[in-house]
Motif scaffolding. Structure first.
Motif: not given
Length: 709
Positions: A87-103, A179-185
């Motif tokens: 997102g600097g001057k002249g550059q696009p902002t990169t949005t990334s996604y991450s996942y977590s779980a509580s169990f 873990f492929g964005n899933r609760i692992p074994s």
């Protein structure tokens, strides 16, 4: 139990004698349940399967140390987090996604001492030292009677139980990217008791038993009925259970032997001879006895040991023992079961008078006039006689060696703190940058390090900008011995660099001239980019680098104590910064799993990545009138490979030169559009000096200093 019921019934009807008869009949019935292990008993090895939250899933009582999967009893939906970088001057902002779980995962139906290692999809999620290999918080509730409700579960469900007397683990915000964005074994190394546990202790916890085997197991997962558990204990402990009043009593070889006589005549109320001996056919003995178990040498994973009997028998008997046993113990157990099957082909029937009513199943007897010892399998009252069915007592089996096979356990690698090396260089791919670029090479003190999250600040920490994560773990260290000066146009065969790498497992390799031409073995050392053709290990993480190509891409020079890092596309992370950051000190914060606090690196951003390189090749051509023509050669931010044999591209909007002429303190500034300057005789008098800088789109180059005279 049948013994209790029939003893009470017999006493009510016939007094003490009726009670004795009822007890014997009950013993005979209970014997079918307790005395002799069946061909395959107990729970199957399901503890390592993917955990499930299915209703009615059995929760084992754990003893010793075991590896179990447990059962998920509570979980949240996946939690999505957004991150932004760039997102600097002249550059696009990169949005990334991450996942977590509580169990939460229920582990044991009885209290435990703690949890050791944890595996996720077969790889270590938590090491033996208690270090997590993925982001997230782990809480273990050991199952004490004063156990409190987990605060996370309580915040989601105010009426949740505390699960007192049961052990469970709670993961809060476990990162799922690995873990492929899933609760692992998951499987857990659960320490329920300190050290090994005896067969008797396990039996006492599972049913109303008296006594117990002294044989020990490294661990045991008891589930199913008490009958199944006790039958497995009989096999593991090389003994047997028999009903005794309102309890079940343990018996084993070595107990006191009762001497009896066999009258060998028909007793009143019986038809035929009282003395009988039968031997079952040889093919009733299994050809193979297999014992499945958990092998500590295999990180508590399932192992299999076999004992082979008669070659002609095709029958195989398999016992799935949910116990932690070494390969030797499991093989010896299989051999003992096979020996028992061979011995117990023989049946001996002895008929006594009513004075034999005191003899109950489980006792060891010796028949007068015969060799050997016998175990009472059944005791039955027929008419006025007591009929005992006996089997030979199997001699103890000598210990037999087994093998765990090839063991490839999951690596338990320390993560350690993040190590950072920062550099600013011209791009290695001949990209013409419009804003300065910082290169970050990161690694960890431990070989288990994988990555760290990055933030940068160019205003001394007043504000911070996310920069995503680091690249793959790099090779970093320090310069212990720097080489002398050498030209950048030839191989430096005289100089050498001695570096000490951060870890002993970091390795460097040689590169031939063709590989060097393709950019191999490029490293940053201080302010210099250097390539090395020879890498010689000196031990203890030290390397001697020789056959050098120095000052690559118009870079500076290194010194002893400077940071060192290998540069390649997989390990270098670049951050484009605003033009306003030039001339400032840029701060980088890195946070990895092994960092107790963020690790900081600093670098003054000189603009090397966007400014043109300094000119070279100064030449002074004297003129007849005493003047001189001064020439120099332009260098460019582009065309470092020089693959077409013609002049390199300019790399700037125009060719402009800023020349400073110093004549004994009288300083004159000139701006030129060609790489030459003509001086008069007066201007050459006194041996003035010149500083020549190329003017670029984003700043001037470093100066080329020329002395006349």
């Amino acid at each position: 139990m049948a013994t209790l019921v029939l003893t009470g019934l017999g006493t009510a009807i016939g007094g003490p004698v009726g009670g004795a008869i009822g007890s014997l009949l009950g013993n005979a019935i209970d014997h079918a349940t307790w005395a002799r292990p069946r061909g395959r008993t107990g729970p199957r090895l399901t503890e390592l399967r993917v955990q499930t939250s299915s209703y009615g899933s059995a929760i084992p009582l754990l003893f010793g140390t075991m590896r179990v999967a447990g059962t998920v009893i509570w979980s949240t939906d996946l939690i999505e987090s957004r991150g932004r970088a760039g997102g600097g001057k002249g550059q696009p902002t990169t949005t990334s996604y991450s996942y977590s779980a509580s169990f939460a995962v229920l582990l044991s139906a009885r209290a435990i001492r703690g949890v050791g290692r944890i595996w996720a999809d077969g790889k270590l999620l938590r090491g033996a030292a208690g270090d997590m290999k993925a982001a997230g918080v782990l809480r273990v509730h050991s199952g004490g009677e004063d156990q409190a409700v987990d605060p996370l579960i309580a915040s989601a469900d105010p009426v949740t139980p505390a699960y007192r007397g049961m052990a469970y683990a709670v993961f809060e915000g476990l990162a799922l990217a690995d873990f492929g964005n899933r609760i692992p074994s998951l499987t857990f190394e659960v320490i329920a008791d300190e050290g090994a546990v005896t067969v008797g202790a396990i039996g006492a916890a599972c049913g109303p038993v008296t006594g117990g085997g002294t044989a020990t197991l490294d661990g045991f997962a008891a589930s199913g009925t008490a009958r199944d558990v006790l039958a497995l204990m009989a096999q593991a402990g090389s003994g047997w259970w028999a009903a005794d009043g309102d309890t079940v009593r343990w018996h084993q070889d070595g107990e006191a032997v009762l001497e009896i006589a066999d009258p060998g005549v028909s007793a009143p109320g019986l038809d035929g001879a009282a003395r009988q001996r039968t031997t079952a056919p040889a093919d009733t003995v299994p050809g193979v006895v297999s014992v499945s178990h958990y092998d500590p040498a295999r990180d508590w994973q399932a192992g299999l040991q076999r004992a082979r009997g008669l070659a002609g028998s095709r029958r195989e008997e398999r016992v799935e023992m949910p116990a932690a046993l070494g390969a030797d113990a499991a093989r010896t157990l299989a051999e003992a079961m096979l020996a028992r099957a061979r011995t117990e082909r023989v049946r001996r029937v002895v008929t006594l008078g009513l004075d034999g009513m005191a003899i109950v199943p489980g006792r060891i007897v010796r028949v007068a006039g015969e060799t050997g010892r016998w175990r009472v399998m059944e005791a039955a009252v027929e008419g006025l006689a007591m009929r005992l069915t006996l089997v030979p007592v199997t001699a103890a089996t000598m210990s037999v060696a087994g093998t765990s096979g090839r063991v490839a356990g999951a690596a338990d690698e320390r993560i350690g703190a993040t190590l950072l090396v920062l550099a600013e260089t011209l791009p290695l791919d001949d990209t013409l940058l419009n804003q300065p670029r910082l290169t970050v090479i990161a690694a960890g003190e431990g070989r288990g390090w994988r990555s760290a999250a990055l933030l940068w600040s160019a205003d001394d920490g007043a504000s911070w900008t996310p920069a995503g994560g680091t690249a793959a773990s790099g090779i970093v260290g320090i310069v212990e011995q720097a080489p002398g000066e050498a030209p950048a146009t030839l191989f430096d065969t005289a100089g050498a660099i001695v570096v000490r790498l951060a870890r002993g497992d970091m390795m460097l390799t040689d590169a031939d001239e063709a590989a060097l031409d393709r950019g191999a073995n490029l490293a940053v050392a201080g302010d210099e980019l250097v390539q090395f053709g020879r890498a010689e290990p000196l031990g203890e993480g030290r390397w001697r680098l020789s056959r050098l190509l120095r000052g690559r891409r118009a870079s500076g020079r290194m010194a002893t104590g400077d940071a060192f890092a290998v540069l390649d596309g997989e390990t270098a992370r670049t951050i484009d910064l605003p033009i306003a950051a030039m001339g400032r000190t840029v701060r980088i914060l890195a946070t990895g799993l092994g960092d107790g606090a963020a690790v900081e690196g600093r670098l003054r951003l000189s603009g090397t990545s966007v400014r043109p390189p300094s000119p070279v090749g100064a030449r002074v051509e004297p003129m007849p009138d005493g003047g001189a023509v001064v020439r120099w050669t332009r260098r460019s931010r582009l065309g470092w490979r020089w693959i077409d044999g013609v002049d390199v591209p300019r790399g700037e909007e125009s060719e402009r030169w800023a020349v400073t002429l110093d004549r004994g303190g009288a300083v004159e500034e000139r701006v030129l559009d060609t790489a030459m300057l003509t001086l008069t005789a007066a201007e050459c008098a006194g041996g003035p000096t010149m500083a020549v800088r190329q003017q670029g789109m984003w700043g001037d180059s470093a100066p080329l200093t020329i002395t006349l005279g």
